[in-house]
Motif scaffolding. Structure first.
Motif, mmCIF file in Angstrom:
data_model
loop_
_atom_site.group_PDB
_atom_site.id
_atom_site.type_symbol
_atom_site.label_atom_id
_atom_site.label_comp_id
_atom_site.label_asym_id
_atom_site.label_seq_id
_atom_site.Cartn_x
_atom_site.Cartn_y
_atom_site.Cartn_z
ATOM 1 N N ASN A 244 0.815 -1.218 0.000
ATOM 2 C CA ASN A 244 0.000 0.000 0.000
ATOM 3 C C ASN A 244 0.851 1.271 0.000
ATOM 4 O O ASN A 244 0.515 2.254 0.677
ATOM 5 C CB ASN A 244 -0.932 0.021 1.217
ATOM 6 N N THR A 245 1.908 1.281 -0.779
ATOM 7 C CA THR A 245 2.790 2.448 -0.804
ATOM 8 C C THR A 245 2.077 3.686 -1.334
ATOM 9 O O THR A 245 2.261 4.791 -0.817
ATOM 10 C CB THR A 245 4.037 2.151 -1.655
ATOM 11 N N GLY A 246 1.250 3.512 -2.357
ATOM 12 C CA GLY A 246 0.527 4.659 -2.913
ATOM 13 C C GLY A 246 -0.371 5.314 -1.878
ATOM 14 O O GLY A 246 -0.395 6.544 -1.748
ATOM 15 N N LEU B 159 0.491 10.420 3.920
ATOM 16 C CA LEU B 159 1.626 11.156 4.465
ATOM 17 C C LEU B 159 1.583 12.618 4.056
ATOM 18 O O LEU B 159 1.894 13.504 4.863
ATOM 19 C CB LEU B 159 2.934 10.520 3.981
ATOM 20 N N ARG B 160 1.192 12.874 2.837
ATOM 21 C CA ARG B 160 1.119 14.263 2.371
ATOM 22 C C ARG B 160 0.198 15.090 3.279
ATOM 23 O O ARG B 160 0.524 16.211 3.668
ATOM 24 C CB ARG B 160 0.629 14.299 0.928
ATOM 25 N N ALA B 161 -0.943 14.513 3.641
ATOM 26 C CA ALA B 161 -1.895 15.234 4.483
ATOM 27 C C ALA B 161 -1.412 15.337 5.925
ATOM 28 O O ALA B 161 -1.447 16.414 6.535
ATOM 29 C CB ALA B 161 -3.253 14.529 4.432
ATOM 30 N N GLY C 56 9.556 9.343 -3.711
ATOM 31 C CA GLY C 56 8.132 9.486 -3.447
ATOM 32 C C GLY C 56 7.853 10.070 -2.076
ATOM 33 O O GLY C 56 6.975 10.929 -1.918
ATOM 34 N N TYR C 57 8.613 9.641 -1.063
ATOM 35 C CA TYR C 57 8.454 10.211 0.272
ATOM 36 C C TYR C 57 8.826 11.685 0.281
ATOM 37 O O TYR C 57 8.149 12.513 0.901
ATOM 38 C CB TYR C 57 9.313 9.451 1.285
ATOM 39 N N LEU C 58 9.889 12.013 -0.409
ATOM 40 C CA LEU C 58 10.330 13.403 -0.451
ATOM 41 C C LEU C 58 9.259 14.290 -1.074
ATOM 42 O O LEU C 58 8.944 15.365 -0.566
ATOM 43 C CB LEU C 58 11.636 13.498 -1.243
ATOM 44 N N ALA C 59 8.670 13.820 -2.168
ATOM 45 C CA ALA C 59 7.622 14.598 -2.827
ATOM 46 C C ALA C 59 6.388 14.728 -1.940
ATOM 47 O O ALA C 59 5.769 15.800 -1.871
ATOM 48 C CB ALA C 59 7.255 13.940 -4.155
ATOM 49 N N GLY D 173 6.925 17.335 0.761
ATOM 50 C CA GLY D 173 6.994 18.712 0.283
ATOM 51 C C GLY D 173 8.151 19.490 0.864
ATOM 52 O O GLY D 173 8.052 20.702 1.061
ATOM 53 N N VAL D 174 9.278 18.811 1.152
ATOM 54 C CA VAL D 174 10.463 19.472 1.691
ATOM 55 C C VAL D 174 11.601 19.330 0.680
ATOM 56 O O VAL D 174 11.488 18.619 -0.312
ATOM 57 C CB VAL D 174 10.885 18.888 3.054
ATOM 58 N N ASP D 175 12.689 20.021 0.959
ATOM 59 C CA ASP D 175 13.805 20.006 0.027
ATOM 60 C C ASP D 175 14.645 18.738 0.118
ATOM 61 O O ASP D 175 15.294 18.342 -0.852
ATOM 62 C CB ASP D 175 14.716 21.221 0.278
ATOM 63 N N ASP D 176 14.681 18.114 1.277
ATOM 64 C CA ASP D 176 15.527 16.944 1.451
ATOM 65 C C ASP D 176 15.094 16.175 2.682
ATOM 66 O O ASP D 176 14.377 16.687 3.539
ATOM 67 C CB ASP D 176 16.991 17.379 1.591
ATOM 68 N N LEU D 177 15.529 14.925 2.764
ATOM 69 C CA LEU D 177 15.328 14.144 3.964
ATOM 70 C C LEU D 177 16.572 13.292 4.196
ATOM 71 O O LEU D 177 17.371 13.084 3.290
ATOM 72 C CB LEU D 177 14.065 13.278 3.887
ATOM 73 N N THR D 178 16.723 12.843 5.413
ATOM 74 C CA THR D 178 17.856 11.991 5.781
ATOM 75 C C THR D 178 17.318 10.614 6.143
ATOM 76 O O THR D 178 16.396 10.499 6.940
ATOM 77 C CB THR D 178 18.618 12.586 6.982
#
Length: 204
Positions: free
Chosen positions: A81-83, A89-91, A118-121, A124-129
């Motif tokens: 269920n990644t989609g 996650l966006r919400a 996909g997680y980064l998008a 809505g941030v510039d980067d993640l670690t």
């Protein structure tokens, strides 16, 4: 720390050394419908990263990605269920950021570079670690055997999945760094992960 400009109501991650989002992955300890249960226990529970960041005065939120994917059945082409996870996650992440969180800790697994993007998008941030919490596979299987001693079918699934996921993560290399958590207690793993991320100062 995060630069939150006063003339912009939405916080912005200004550079990679100071990311706003960290995603930790514990390899191999996931049941079929709760792939991140162990990571939630390790990093989201008592004296987890949320508690440690709060103690340091950092507004934060911890998101267990498993809860965002818990729906049945999953699409035939989307085993975990990644989609749905990304849409939720966006919400959820947006709500936390609007509420003032300056750090988001995601408990989950990143199995490919495409999934990481996909997680980064969704965030809505510039980067993640991405921090990979690694536990020796033999120790993983010993824990699984103890945990599922009365569930032969579940144990067989977990044992197979532990080796499968180990191979996937070794090949994908989606992490920014790896923390060997084999001999660490949960609070120790959480603290070390945050220090490696740069969200807590180095230990004295």
């Amino acid at each position: 720390m995060l630069d939150r400009p006063t003339d912009n109501p939405r916080p912005v991650a200004v550079c990679r050394p100071d990311p706003r989002v960290a995603l930790g992955s514990e390899d191999a300890l996931r049941p079929p419908d709760q792939r991140h249960r162990r990571l939630r226990q390790d990093l989201g529970g008592r004296r987890g990263p949320g508690d440690l960041l709060a103690a340091a005065g950092v507004p934060n939120a911890v998101i267990d990605l498993d809860w965002l994917r818990r729906a049945w059945p999953s699409p035939p082409h989307d085993r975990f269920n990644t989609g749905l996870t990304l849409r939720n996650l966006r919400a959820v992440a947006g709500n936390y950021l609007e509420a003032g969180s300056e750090r988001l800790v995601l408990a989950g697994v990143v199995e490919s570079r495409q999934e990481r993007a996909g997680y980064l998008a969704a965030l809505g941030v510039d980067d993640l670690t991405v921090c990979r919490l690694r536990v020796d596979l033999g120790e993983v299987r010993r824990r699984l055997t103890r945990r599922h001693e009365l569930d032969e079918q579940g144990l067989r699934w977990h044992l197979d999945r532990s080796g499968e996921l180990e191979a996937i993560l070794e090949q994908a290399r989606t992490e920014d760094f790896t923390l060997d958590a084999t001999g660490l207690m949960a609070p120790e793993a959480a603290e070390q992960a945050l220090r490696l991320t740069g969200w807590l100062p180095p230990a004295q």
